[in-house]
Motif scaffolding. Structure first.
Motif, PDB file in Angstrom:
ATOM      1  N   THR A 247     -50.527  94.546  58.974  1.00 52.10           N
ATOM      2  CA  THR A 247     -50.857  95.904  58.577  1.00 52.10           C
ATOM      3  C   THR A 247     -51.729  95.855  57.325  1.00 52.10           C
ATOM      4  O   THR A 247     -51.360  95.223  56.326  1.00 52.10           O
ATOM      5  N   LEU A 248     -52.861  96.499  57.364  1.00 54.82           N
ATOM      6  CA  LEU A 248     -53.806  96.492  56.254  1.00 54.82           C
ATOM      7  C   LEU A 248     -53.781  97.830  55.525  1.00 54.82           C
ATOM      8  O   LEU A 248     -53.268  98.823  56.050  1.00 54.82           O
ATOM      9  N   PRO A 249     -54.348  97.901  54.318  1.00 52.74           N
ATOM     10  CA  PRO A 249     -54.354  99.166  53.558  1.00 52.74           C
ATOM     11  C   PRO A 249     -55.380 100.157  54.088  1.00 52.74           C
ATOM     12  O   PRO A 249     -56.150 100.742  53.338  1.00 52.74           O
ATOM     13  N   SER A 250     -55.403 100.329  55.405  1.00 55.59           N
ATOM     14  CA  SER A 250     -56.317 101.269  56.057  1.00 55.59           C
ATOM     15  C   SER A 250     -55.830 101.483  57.476  1.00 55.59           C
ATOM     16  O   SER A 250     -55.388 100.539  58.144  1.00 55.59           O
ATOM     17  N   SER A 251     -55.902 102.719  57.932  1.00 56.24           N
ATOM     18  CA  SER A 251     -55.517 102.998  59.323  1.00 56.24           C
ATOM     19  C   SER A 251     -56.642 102.661  60.283  1.00 56.24           C
ATOM     20  O   SER A 251     -56.467 102.701  61.501  1.00 56.24           O
ATOM     21  N   ASN A 269     -61.461 101.538  56.075  1.00 55.18           N
ATOM     22  CA  ASN A 269     -61.679 102.865  55.502  1.00 55.18           C
ATOM     23  C   ASN A 269     -60.704 103.061  54.357  1.00 55.18           C
ATOM     24  O   ASN A 269     -59.548 103.418  54.551  1.00 55.18           O
ATOM     25  N   ILE A 270     -61.187 102.775  53.151  1.00 56.75           N
ATOM     26  CA  ILE A 270     -60.385 102.932  51.942  1.00 56.75           C
ATOM     27  C   ILE A 270     -61.097 103.938  51.038  1.00 56.75           C
ATOM     28  O   ILE A 270     -62.309 103.921  50.912  1.00 56.75           O
ATOM     29  N   ARG A 271     -60.339 104.814  50.434  1.00 56.86           N
ATOM     30  CA  ARG A 271     -60.909 105.854  49.562  1.00 56.86           C
ATOM     31  C   ARG A 271     -61.905 106.720  50.339  1.00 56.86           C
ATOM     32  O   ARG A 271     -62.964 107.098  49.837  1.00 56.86           O
ATOM     33  N   HIS A 272     -61.570 106.998  51.614  1.00 53.97           N
ATOM     34  CA  HIS A 272     -62.343 107.905  52.464  1.00 53.97           C
ATOM     35  C   HIS A 272     -63.772 107.407  52.722  1.00 53.97           C
ATOM     36  O   HIS A 272     -64.689 108.208  52.918  1.00 53.97           O
ATOM     37  N   THR A 274     -65.914 103.882  54.651  1.00 55.00           N
ATOM     38  CA  THR A 274     -65.787 102.623  55.385  1.00 55.00           C
ATOM     39  C   THR A 274     -66.737 101.580  54.803  1.00 55.00           C
ATOM     40  O   THR A 274     -67.961 101.741  54.852  1.00 55.00           O
ATOM     41  N   ASP A 275     -66.183 100.517  54.255  1.00 56.09           N
ATOM     42  CA  ASP A 275     -66.940  99.434  53.643  1.00 56.09           C
ATOM     43  C   ASP A 275     -66.414  98.094  54.154  1.00 56.09           C
ATOM     44  O   ASP A 275     -65.394  98.034  54.851  1.00 56.09           O
ATOM     45  N   ILE A 276     -67.081  97.006  53.770  1.00 56.38           N
ATOM     46  CA  ILE A 276     -66.723  95.674  54.249  1.00 56.38           C
ATOM     47  C   ILE A 276     -66.059  94.889  53.123  1.00 56.38           C
ATOM     48  O   ILE A 276     -66.611  94.760  52.024  1.00 56.38           O
ATOM     49  N   TYR A 277     -64.863  94.366  53.405  1.00 51.44           N
ATOM     50  CA  TYR A 277     -64.069  93.647  52.421  1.00 51.44           C
ATOM     51  C   TYR A 277     -63.702  92.257  52.951  1.00 51.44           C
ATOM     52  O   TYR A 277     -63.737  92.009  54.159  1.00 51.44           O
ATOM     53  N   THR A 278     -63.310  91.379  52.058  1.00 47.02           N
ATOM     54  CA  THR A 278     -62.623  90.152  52.442  1.00 47.02           C
ATOM     55  C   THR A 278     -61.136  90.346  52.199  1.00 47.02           C
ATOM     56  O   THR A 278     -60.725  91.147  51.344  1.00 47.02           O
ATOM     57  N   LEU A 279     -60.307  89.619  52.947  1.00 41.13           N
ATOM     58  CA  LEU A 279     -58.858  89.700  52.797  1.00 41.13           C
ATOM     59  C   LEU A 279     -58.329  88.486  52.060  1.00 41.13           C
ATOM     60  O   LEU A 279     -58.943  87.405  52.080  1.00 41.13           O
ATOM     61  N   THR A 286     -56.892  93.373  50.348  1.00 42.08           N
ATOM     62  CA  THR A 286     -58.286  93.017  50.140  1.00 42.08           C
ATOM     63  C   THR A 286     -58.404  92.082  48.939  1.00 42.08           C
ATOM     64  O   THR A 286     -57.640  92.172  47.980  1.00 42.08           O
ATOM     65  N   ALA A 287     -59.383  91.164  49.012  1.00 40.31           N
ATOM     66  CA  ALA A 287     -59.604  90.207  47.925  1.00 40.31           C
ATOM     67  C   ALA A 287     -60.909  90.490  47.190  1.00 40.31           C
ATOM     68  O   ALA A 287     -60.999  90.328  45.977  1.00 40.31           O
ATOM     69  N   SER A 288     -61.929  90.893  47.930  1.00 40.10           N
ATOM     70  CA  SER A 288     -63.219  91.214  47.309  1.00 40.10           C
ATOM     71  C   SER A 288     -63.966  92.192  48.198  1.00 40.10           C
ATOM     72  O   SER A 288     -63.585  92.430  49.353  1.00 40.10           O
ATOM     73  N   THR A 289     -65.035  92.766  47.656  1.00 48.17           N
ATOM     74  CA  THR A 289     -65.856  93.717  48.399  1.00 48.17           C
ATOM     75  C   THR A 289     -67.212  93.084  48.692  1.00 48.17           C
ATOM     76  O   THR A 289     -67.891  92.616  47.781  1.00 48.17           O
ATOM     77  N   LEU A 290     -67.601  93.071  49.959  1.00 46.72           N
ATOM     78  CA  LEU A 290     -68.887  92.502  50.356  1.00 46.72           C
ATOM     79  C   LEU A 290     -69.981  93.557  50.393  1.00 46.72           C
ATOM     80  O   LEU A 290     -71.115  93.292  49.997  1.00 46.72           O
ATOM     81  N   VAL A 291     -69.657  94.741  50.883  1.00 42.23           N
ATOM     82  CA  VAL A 291     -70.602  95.863  50.888  1.00 42.23           C
ATOM     83  C   VAL A 291     -69.809  97.139  50.636  1.00 42.23           C
ATOM     84  O   VAL A 291     -68.807  97.388  51.305  1.00 42.23           O
ATOM     85  N   ALA A 292     -70.260  97.926  49.673  1.00 41.83           N
ATOM     86  CA  ALA A 292     -69.605  99.209  49.385  1.00 41.83           C
ATOM     87  C   ALA A 292     -70.638 100.189  48.856  1.00 41.83           C
ATOM     88  O   ALA A 292     -71.312  99.923  47.867  1.00 41.83           O
TER      89      ALA A 292
END
Length: 440
Positions: A247-251, A269-272, A274-279, A286-292
């Protein structure tokens, strides 16, 4: 895969004289350049099997397996007996037993022969490929004590080495495809060899959910995927047996993809937004953000260095494919216009394949980073989607509705004629090549 490892390590022996002959010819014999925008097709003839003693009943089965493998190579044209003056009948399997004149007249480039000798199992088989112009052997291999179950791998190994001599590449014969098939009211992940053998089911959710968007780890040992449940999305990780679900911090969990360092990248989809993260290593945070940014960013795909990431963003209006250099942070647009989705970065980092809305459906296009150009590589009817590069960065598999239901097809980045990959009954979508042979 062949269960008998002795077959792979010892029993599958090569005759030293044949290997030396092939090595000596590899430098100055017939070859195909697959890096260009296309290539001339090479004509090939396969003779009937010969027997030094009793010919086993499965000798023709091996010939058929080799023929099917060669039929997947768009730069090879398999010729029939009727194409050869007097037919393709040979006096024997060796060069001094072959009259090359009829083959020269018919513009044949290669002749493949097989001869069986007494031994354990079905016996020992020697496979050879001759170049017609020079009348010399291009490749010769011997396989000792083979059984019927081992014949598919014999065919794969011979064709892999033949392709490697002709093109410098042969890794497609060692790769698998993960893909999605309907299962009751849901969907499940399956896998199959690139030539359409060894079909196996990976997940078994059936009516309980939809397992989609598979992607392999770079060691071939794991598959990540999105599991769509009744109320939420989850991340699935398969490494043999039953898949683990996180289960991730996004539905919303979109298009997970392994990076070469083993990290999973995924669109959430975090904070309304949709961006790309690493886990992280727990696959839960999430560990880091690749595109936001303020746009929708999905579908990450990486080259084998882990330096380049292709992804989809609607930052210019319609969905388009972009490439990000993760070291410098620079982003360039790959797709040139229209509606573009499903990017796949080539392992060598030179190309991006994607699906573009064109001609009343979707077609596969390939973008070349060095020239900043895109070209169409699939041609209807129906729609072609979800391209994936083979480990050689040359072959591309994709799903298509061109024959009615959705099936998997194999083409090249040059846009050669597509060949259907057998996947059993029912639809087959969302293919993903394994970078290497999957671990057992």
């Amino acid at each position: 895969m062949v269960r008998n490892r002795a077959f792979l390590a010892c029993a599958l022996a090569t005759l030293l004289s044949l290997a030396m002959a092939a090595d000596a010819l590899a430098q100055d014999t017939l070859a195909i350049e697959i890096q260009g925008p296309g290539q001339a097709r090479m004509n090939i003839v396969q003779s009937k099997p010969f027997g030094d003693g009793n010919l086993p009943s499965d000798a023709q089965y091996l010939n058929e397996l080799i023929r099917k493998n060669l039929a997947f190579m768009p730069f090879l044209k398999i010729m029939s007996d009727s194409d050869i003056l007097g037919g393709a009948t040979l006096s024997g399997p060796k060069a001094d037993q072959i009259d090359f004149k009829p083959f020269t007249l018919a513009k044949v480039d290669l002749v493949v022969t097989s001869v069986w000798k007494p031994g354990k199992g079905l016996g020992d088989v020697e496979l050879r490929a001759y170049e017609v112009f020079s009348q010399k052997m291009l490749l010769g291999k011997a396989y000792a004590g083979v059984t019927r179950d081992q014949l598919p791998e014999v065919a794969d190994r011979f064709c892999m080495e033949l392709m490697a001599l002709l093109t410098g590449q042969g890794s497609i014969f060692k790769s698998k495809l993960a893909f999605v098939k309907p299962s009751g009211k849901g969907k499940d992940i399956w896998m199959v060899g690139a030539m359409g053998r060894e079909l196996a089911q990976v997940t078994r959710y059936g009516d309980l959910g939809m397992a989609i968007s598979p992607a392999w780890s770079w060691d071939g040992g794991r598959i990540c995927f999105t599991l769509i449940g009744s109320t939420s999305h989850y991340l699935g990780i398969w490494s043999g047996g039953k898949a683990n679900v996180f289960t991730l911090p996004s539905s919303t969990v979109i298009s997970p993809h392994f990076m070469p360092n083993g990290t999973v990248a995924v669109a959430l989809n975090i904070r309304h937004n949709t961006d790309i993260y690493t886990l992280d290593s727990s696959y839960k945070q999430t560990a880091s953000t690749l595109v936001a940014d303020s746009s929708i960013d999905v579908s990450p795909s990486f080259d084998q260095s882990g330096n380049l990431m292709a992804f989809v963003s609607d930052r210019l209006g319609n969905p388009n494919v972009f490439v990000k250099d993760l070291a410098s942070g620079s982003v360039r647009r790959a797709s040139k216009a229209g509606y573009n989705t499903n990017p796949a970065m080539s392992p060598d980092g030179k190309y991006v394949a994607y699906s573009k809305q064109a001609g009343g459906g979707h077609r596969i296009f390939v973008y070349e980073l060095a020239t900043d150009t895109e070209k169409q590589c699939s041609f209807g009817p129906g729609s072609d989607e979800n391209p994936t590069f083979a480990p050689d960065s040359f072959f591309i598999a994709f799903s298509s509705s061109r024959a009615g239901g959705k099936k998997l097809y194999l083409t090249t980045r040059n846009g050669d004629g597509a060949v259907q990959i057998p996947t059993g009954e029912g639809d087959a979508i969302m293919p993903a090549f394994s970078p290497v042979a999957p671990k057992e």
